[in-house]
Design a protein around this motif. Structure first.
Motif, mmCIF file in Angstrom:
data_model
loop_
_atom_site.group_PDB
_atom_site.id
_atom_site.type_symbol
_atom_site.label_atom_id
_atom_site.label_comp_id
_atom_site.label_asym_id
_atom_site.label_seq_id
_atom_site.Cartn_x
_atom_site.Cartn_y
_atom_site.Cartn_z
ATOM 1 N N ASP A 3 17.756 -21.176 -34.843
ATOM 2 C CA ASP A 3 17.804 -21.532 -36.254
ATOM 3 C C ASP A 3 16.488 -22.142 -36.731
ATOM 4 O O ASP A 3 16.434 -22.717 -37.813
ATOM 5 N N SER A 4 15.432 -22.041 -35.945
ATOM 6 C CA SER A 4 14.139 -22.592 -36.334
ATOM 7 C C SER A 4 13.063 -22.030 -35.423
ATOM 8 O O SER A 4 13.346 -21.349 -34.428
ATOM 9 N N LEU A 44 24.037 -22.911 -29.961
ATOM 10 C CA LEU A 44 22.878 -23.195 -30.807
ATOM 11 C C LEU A 44 21.851 -23.946 -29.956
ATOM 12 O O LEU A 44 22.095 -25.084 -29.550
ATOM 13 N N SER A 96 18.949 -17.239 -37.452
ATOM 14 C CA SER A 96 19.146 -17.624 -38.853
ATOM 15 C C SER A 96 17.912 -18.405 -39.288
ATOM 16 O O SER A 96 16.923 -18.451 -38.564
ATOM 17 N N ASN A 97 17.952 -19.008 -40.474
ATOM 18 C CA ASN A 97 16.873 -19.840 -41.011
ATOM 19 C C ASN A 97 16.041 -19.110 -42.057
ATOM 20 O O ASN A 97 15.007 -18.507 -41.768
ATOM 21 N N ARG A 151 22.045 -18.868 -30.349
ATOM 22 C CA ARG A 151 21.523 -18.749 -31.716
ATOM 23 C C ARG A 151 20.275 -19.584 -31.878
ATOM 24 O O ARG A 151 20.206 -20.728 -31.422
#
Length: 488
Positions: free
Chosen positions: A262-263, A229, A290-291, A260
């Motif tokens: 996530d933002s 991440l 993701s997110n 990954r």
């Protein structure tokens, strides 16, 4: 894992029980037929996916009143003791016809048909709708996301945002049917055989003095499953650099890795990250994102050809996002007539014409062309058949001016008997096998529909029509209702 726990028959709306008591008092527990169907496509979409039938059958076959349930009903002071004695031995003894789980479904057509004594058919209404409505909503949402990702790798990450424990389990199950490749829900993984996914959260990285140390420690524990991440502090100035350093150490031992996001701006960042991974000699390192993803966001990103390998979707997948519920309803289609000693069709009328029902016991047939593509779904009265290679003329279910003719190369009946006298017609399979088959049904059936029906925005409307016999029956009821209103 099989479902052996009893389903309390108190899991029903209270008015089902007051009606059941009334039926019992008036000796009306005679045969009846109900249809379960839905009124409109969710998400302004062009299709829906049926889910929840297997858990529904599990619940139906164990649906009963315990001694504690009966004591509670007695405490309400509304029901006669003899009726409560009847409920002590209650179990569902009817027949269930349903489409295959994973089927592509459309408004107005019966997706489940119930033949049972009136009291039984009435009491199970809430149970059926509860299983079908939520799971069909989530399976449909997932299929839309999966198609938006061009059938890419979708991971269901919604446990913490789902509507309670039952919602989380049902959502994981339905999401897998709808196209998700895995779930973060470990219990769903065990119970349903769904692959479980997940590596680290931001808290893991923040628990170490540096990103590099956090990544290196994780890689040591999971060298074959390292996805780093990289947005805890700064994606491009530190996160990707640390991932490349530790990824290089893994590569020296023949191991691959992934990252990954996530933002941030996923389109921009994924391109930058891909370029840096490639420049560092890691073209096979995968990028997961993701997110708060939705099918609209994913569709826009895939249209831009972003270098994203997998998508983690949580909130908008397991909650239904913009839709709070599926519009499934359960309506009486035929009742017992004492004068003729047989079932007769019935029809519900409404001030909202779209809420008028289609009368009688009905089957549904799917028509296909020479290329194996779906042409239309046709509702027909029980006993009617539609033969391939025979020209047919069909009518809009709202009895308006729309009608069409076609000749189908293949005709498939969609409703199949699942319970006979309360017993499964086919022994229950294990969850993993069933879910894999349901997912395959979803994929196969979606492939048989033109892309215009599957568009995220402004999809083409698929034809759901009726035979002349059903149209004529419905017109008879409409004329009788108009005559009744004039007399009144």
């Amino acid at each position: 894992m099989t479902h052996s726990t009893r389903t309390s028959a108190l899991f029903t709306d209270f008015y089902e029980l007051t009606m059941a008591h009334g039926y019992w008092r008036n000796d009306m527990n005679r045969p009846a037929v109900f249809d379960l169907f839905f009124r409109r496509q969710p998400f302004d979409g062009g299709f829906s996916i049926l889910a929840g039938t297997e858990t529904m059958l599990d619940a139906l076959t164990s649906f009963s009143f315990s001694a504690e349930d009966i004591d509670y009903l007695a405490s309400l002071g509304l029901f006669e003791p003899a009726f409560l004695d009847y409920l002590k031995n209650f179990h569902f003894s009817g027949d269930i016809y349903a489409m295959d789980e994973g089927s592509v479904i459309f408004p107005q057509e019966p997706i489940i048909r119930v033949h049972a004594p009136l009291i039984e058919a009435q009491i199970v209404e809430g149970l059926l709708l509860n299983h079908i409505n939520f799971q069909s909503l989530i399976a449909t949402k997932t299929a839309r996301i999966w198609l938006a990702a061009q059938k890419g790798d979708i991971m269901e990450f919604g446990l913490r945002r789902a509507q309670g424990p039952d919602g989380a389990m049902s959502a994981s199950r339905a999401a897998f049917i709808g196209g998700a490749a895995g779930t973060s829900n470990t219990l769903a993984g065990m119970r349903y055989g769904i692959p479980v996914r997940g590596t680290m959260a931001h808290s893991w990285i923040m628990s170490f003095p540096s990103e590099q140390e956090a990544f290196r420690t994780y890689a040591a524990a999971y060298p074959d499953n390292s996805i780093f991440l990289i947005d805890t502090y700064d994606t491009l100035t530190s996160g990707i650099k640390s991932a490349i350093t530790v990824g290089g150490e893994l590569a020296a031992h023949g191991k691959n890795f992934g990252v990954r996001l996530d933002s941030g701006d996923i389109s921009y960042l994924s391109r930058e990250v891909r370029a840096r991974l490639d420049a560092a000699g890691f073209p096979h390192a995968q990028i997961s994102v993701s997110n708060e993803l939705t099918e609209d966001i994913i569709s826009a990103l895939t249209a831009q050809h972003v270098p994203i390998d997998s998508w983690g979707v949580g909130t908008h997948l397991v909650t239904g996002g913009s839709e709070s519920s599926f519009t499934g309803v359960y309506k009486l289609a035929a009742r017992y007539d004492a004068a003729t000693d047989q079932l007769v069709p019935v029809m519900k009328f409404s001030d909202n014409p779209e809420k008028n029902t289609n009368p009688g016991i009905k089957n549904v047939f799917r028509l296909y062309d020479d290329n194996g593509m779906a042409i239309a779904d046709i509702m027909a009265l029980d006993g009617e058949t539609i033969a391939p290679a025979t020209a047919g003329h069909y009518y809009h279910p709202m009895i308006d001016y729309r009608e069409f003719s076609c000749t189908a190369s293949r005709v498939t009946p969609l409703l199949k008997q699942r319970l006979t006298a309360g017993v499964r017609t086919v022994p229950r399979r294990d969850d993993k096998t069933h879910l894999l088959e349901s997912r395959a049904t979803m994929d196969r059936q979606l492939d048989s529909f033109d892309a215009s029906y599957k568009r995220i925005l402004n999809p083409h409307i698929y034809k759901v029509s009726m035979t002349k016999a059903l149209k004529d029956l419905k017109l008879t009821f409409i004329r009788e209702n108009i005559a009744r209103e004039h007399v009144t």
